[in-house]
Design an enzyme around this catalytic site. Sequence first.
Site, PDB file in Angstrom:
ATOM      1  N   GLU A  73       0.815  -1.208   0.000  1.00  0.00           N
ATOM      2  CA  GLU A  73       0.000   0.000   0.000  1.00  0.00           C
ATOM      3  C   GLU A  73       0.851   1.262   0.000  1.00  0.00           C
ATOM      4  OE1 GLU A  73      -3.076  -1.897   3.237  1.00  0.00           O
ATOM      5  OE2 GLU A  73      -2.107   0.022   3.622  1.00  0.00           O
ATOM      6  N   CYS A  87       2.994   8.464   1.639  1.00  0.00           N
ATOM      7  CA  CYS A  87       3.439   7.442   2.587  1.00  0.00           C
ATOM      8  C   CYS A  87       3.687   6.159   1.796  1.00  0.00           C
ATOM      9  CB  CYS A  87       2.332   7.257   3.631  1.00  0.00           C
ATOM     10  SG  CYS A  87       2.627   5.908   4.765  1.00  0.00           S
ATOM     11  N   CYS A  94       6.149  -7.552   7.436  1.00  0.00           N
ATOM     12  CA  CYS A  94       7.172  -7.029   8.339  1.00  0.00           C
ATOM     13  C   CYS A  94       7.555  -8.115   9.336  1.00  0.00           C
ATOM     14  CB  CYS A  94       6.624  -5.808   9.087  1.00  0.00           C
ATOM     15  SG  CYS A  94       7.844  -5.002  10.119  1.00  0.00           S
ATOM     16  N   CYS A 146       4.952  -6.141  15.703  1.00  0.00           N
ATOM     17  CA  CYS A 146       4.340  -5.348  16.774  1.00  0.00           C
ATOM     18  C   CYS A 146       2.901  -5.813  17.014  1.00  0.00           C
ATOM     19  CB  CYS A 146       4.355  -3.866  16.417  1.00  0.00           C
ATOM     20  SG  CYS A 146       6.024  -3.257  16.142  1.00  0.00           S
ATOM     21  N   CYS A 161      -0.082  -3.904  15.237  1.00  0.00           N
ATOM     22  CA  CYS A 161       0.048  -3.536  13.825  1.00  0.00           C
ATOM     23  C   CYS A 161      -0.507  -4.624  12.901  1.00  0.00           C
ATOM     24  CB  CYS A 161       1.513  -3.275  13.497  1.00  0.00           C
ATOM     25  SG  CYS A 161       1.800  -2.951  11.753  1.00  0.00           S
ATOM     26  N   CYS A 221      -1.396   2.068   7.681  1.00  0.00           N
ATOM     27  CA  CYS A 221      -0.981   1.124   6.638  1.00  0.00           C
ATOM     28  C   CYS A 221      -1.189  -0.330   7.042  1.00  0.00           C
ATOM     29  CB  CYS A 221       0.440   1.410   6.209  1.00  0.00           C
ATOM     30  SG  CYS A 221       0.414   2.631   4.896  1.00  0.00           S
TER      31      CYS A 221
HETATM   32  N1  SAH Z   1       7.948  -0.051  10.546  1.00  0.00           N
HETATM   33  C1  SAH Z   1       8.079   1.333  10.698  1.00  0.00           C
HETATM   34  C2  SAH Z   1       7.325   2.136   9.654  1.00  0.00           C
HETATM   35  C3  SAH Z   1       5.941   1.673   9.316  1.00  0.00           C
HETATM   36  S1  SAH Z   1       4.702   1.757  10.547  1.00  0.00           S
HETATM   37  C4  SAH Z   1       7.684   1.779  12.079  1.00  0.00           C
HETATM   38  O1  SAH Z   1       7.111   0.985  12.806  1.00  0.00           O
HETATM   39  O2  SAH Z   1       8.009   2.908  12.424  1.00  0.00           O
HETATM   40  C5  SAH Z   1       4.261   3.459  10.544  1.00  0.00           C
HETATM   41  C6  SAH Z   1       3.527   3.902  11.821  1.00  0.00           C
HETATM   42  O3  SAH Z   1       2.181   3.380  11.849  1.00  0.00           O
HETATM   43  C7  SAH Z   1       4.227   3.413  13.085  1.00  0.00           C
HETATM   44  O4  SAH Z   1       4.467   4.470  13.968  1.00  0.00           O
HETATM   45  C8  SAH Z   1       3.228   2.415  13.621  1.00  0.00           C
HETATM   46  O5  SAH Z   1       3.348   2.300  14.975  1.00  0.00           O
HETATM   47  C9  SAH Z   1       1.896   3.009  13.173  1.00  0.00           C
HETATM   48  N2  SAH Z   1       0.778   2.061  13.296  1.00  0.00           N
HETATM   49  C10 SAH Z   1       0.798   0.724  13.198  1.00  0.00           C
HETATM   50  N3  SAH Z   1      -0.429   0.208  13.432  1.00  0.00           N
HETATM   51  C11 SAH Z   1      -1.255   1.257  13.679  1.00  0.00           C
HETATM   52  C12 SAH Z   1      -2.643   1.374  14.009  1.00  0.00           C
HETATM   53  N4  SAH Z   1      -3.434   0.316  14.097  1.00  0.00           N
HETATM   54  N5  SAH Z   1      -3.131   2.617  14.213  1.00  0.00           N
HETATM   55  C13 SAH Z   1      -2.349   3.714  14.099  1.00  0.00           C
HETATM   56  N6  SAH Z   1      -1.042   3.659  13.786  1.00  0.00           N
HETATM   57  C14 SAH Z   1      -0.491   2.444  13.590  1.00  0.00           C
HETATM   58 FE1  SF4 Z   2       6.579  -3.544  11.370  1.00  0.00          FE
HETATM   59 FE2  SF4 Z   2       4.150  -2.636  11.912  1.00  0.00          FE
HETATM   60 FE3  SF4 Z   2       5.956  -2.761  13.847  1.00  0.00          FE
HETATM   61 FE4  SF4 Z   2       6.243  -0.926  11.894  1.00  0.00          FE
HETATM   62  S1  SF4 Z   2       4.587  -1.019  13.398  1.00  0.00           S
HETATM   63  S2  SF4 Z   2       7.812  -2.299  12.725  1.00  0.00           S
HETATM   64  S3  SF4 Z   2       5.377  -2.083  10.160  1.00  0.00           S
HETATM   65  S4  SF4 Z   2       5.112  -4.524  12.729  1.00  0.00           S
END
Ligand code: SAH
Ligand code: SF4
Length: 359
Positions: A88, A114, A121, A125, A128, A345
């Site tokens: 995306e 973005c 990934c 997390c 996520c 995302c």
């Molecule tokens: N992997 C990198 C970049 C991609 S994630 C990182 O983690 O920084 C980009 C942002 O989206 C991160 O700050 C992540 O914590 C946030 N994110 C992930 N899941 C989310 C959710 N359900 N709602 C809002 N932000 C979210």
């Molecule tokens: Fe990976 Fe999602 Fe964690 Fe970013 S927030 S490092 S995309 S698992």
Amino acid sequence: MSKKIIQDLTKEELASLIKPSFRAKQIYNWIYHKYADSFEEMKNLPKEMREKLDTEYTLMPLKTLTVQNSIDGSRKYLFELYDGHTVEAVLLLMRDKEYHEDGSVKHQERYTVCISSQVGCKVGCAFCLTAKGGFMRNLTAGEITEQLRMIKKDNEIDANRRVNIVYMGMGEPLDNLENVVKSVKIFSDPEGFAIATHRQTISTSGLSAKIEKLGKMELGINLAISLHAVDDELRQQLMPINKAYNIASIITAVKNFPVNDRKRVMFEYLVIKDVNDDISAAKKLLSLLDGIKAKVNLIYFNPYGGTEFKRPSEKDMQKFQEFLTSRGLHCTIRESKGLDISAACGQLREQENEGESNA
Ligand code: SAH
Ligand code: SF4
């Protein structure tokens, strides 16, 4: 894939492959300024060269599968890669075009795009959605930069218009450092996208060793850290990467990172109701960032089906922000741009998958 992706090549690489080397500039111009999608269009190249390029390279590594429009002007794209995987990217409208009373343009729209750096990934997390699908593969430099070209072309955004880039889509950019750095160079090439590195931001879950490595490259890029928790125990639960790289190691890496004079390191703090939204966390955050040229971006957790986490209340968000700003820390609340199209995302891809399995 039988053909190579021509967008994987920096201008210097292209110039070393194609003789005479001024042809590389012409090809770059066709790709990044005229948005060509075939070699056939490149009329100032000799016919034999166009044909040869066409047998070896593709210019269209991504296919647009869906586009979703948000009421706030943001647009979310789902792209298919040559091997069928999907990623995306989101076009975020940061400021509308405005006019003077006489009808002349006061200022143009401001865009931020973005982009994704990996399919899935590895970091995993807990909050996520991208992590739920596991890790498939790294994107190549061309697959990264092409997300922007497709979006600019689709929205008729002139090649010379200023656009900001955030590596905040799917994937952990520092886990694909080599290709990401190459994409930064292609984005910033004056004959490519000509986007200054201070207009590009890499967001990371905190791979401290890679932050140090990136810093030493002196690219002039902005850094964003996805912190989300202020003590190691909670951070470890939310972000398993914290076992390998704890908060102290991230802070040290950030302190060593070269920051542009006019910029600050962004600390992203995803606020989850009853998990990390109390004022004691704000207090700890303040002391943690002491001595760092930092700004904090509070993000509302964006819920999705099946998650145990909840979106915080507006009141708690504002209290958290107020605590920090009143003590001199720059702190913004991320506007929920594209919320109606689930622009956090990983969320569009998930919808598409659900659609498929329901079909
Ligand atoms: N992997 C990198 C970049 C991609 S994630 C990182 O983690 O920084 C980009 C942002 O989206 C991160 O700050 C992540 O914590 C946030 N994110 C992930 N899941 C989310 C959710 N359900 N709602 C809002 N932000 C979210
Ligand atoms: Fe990976 Fe999602 Fe964690 Fe970013 S927030 S490092 S995309 S698992």
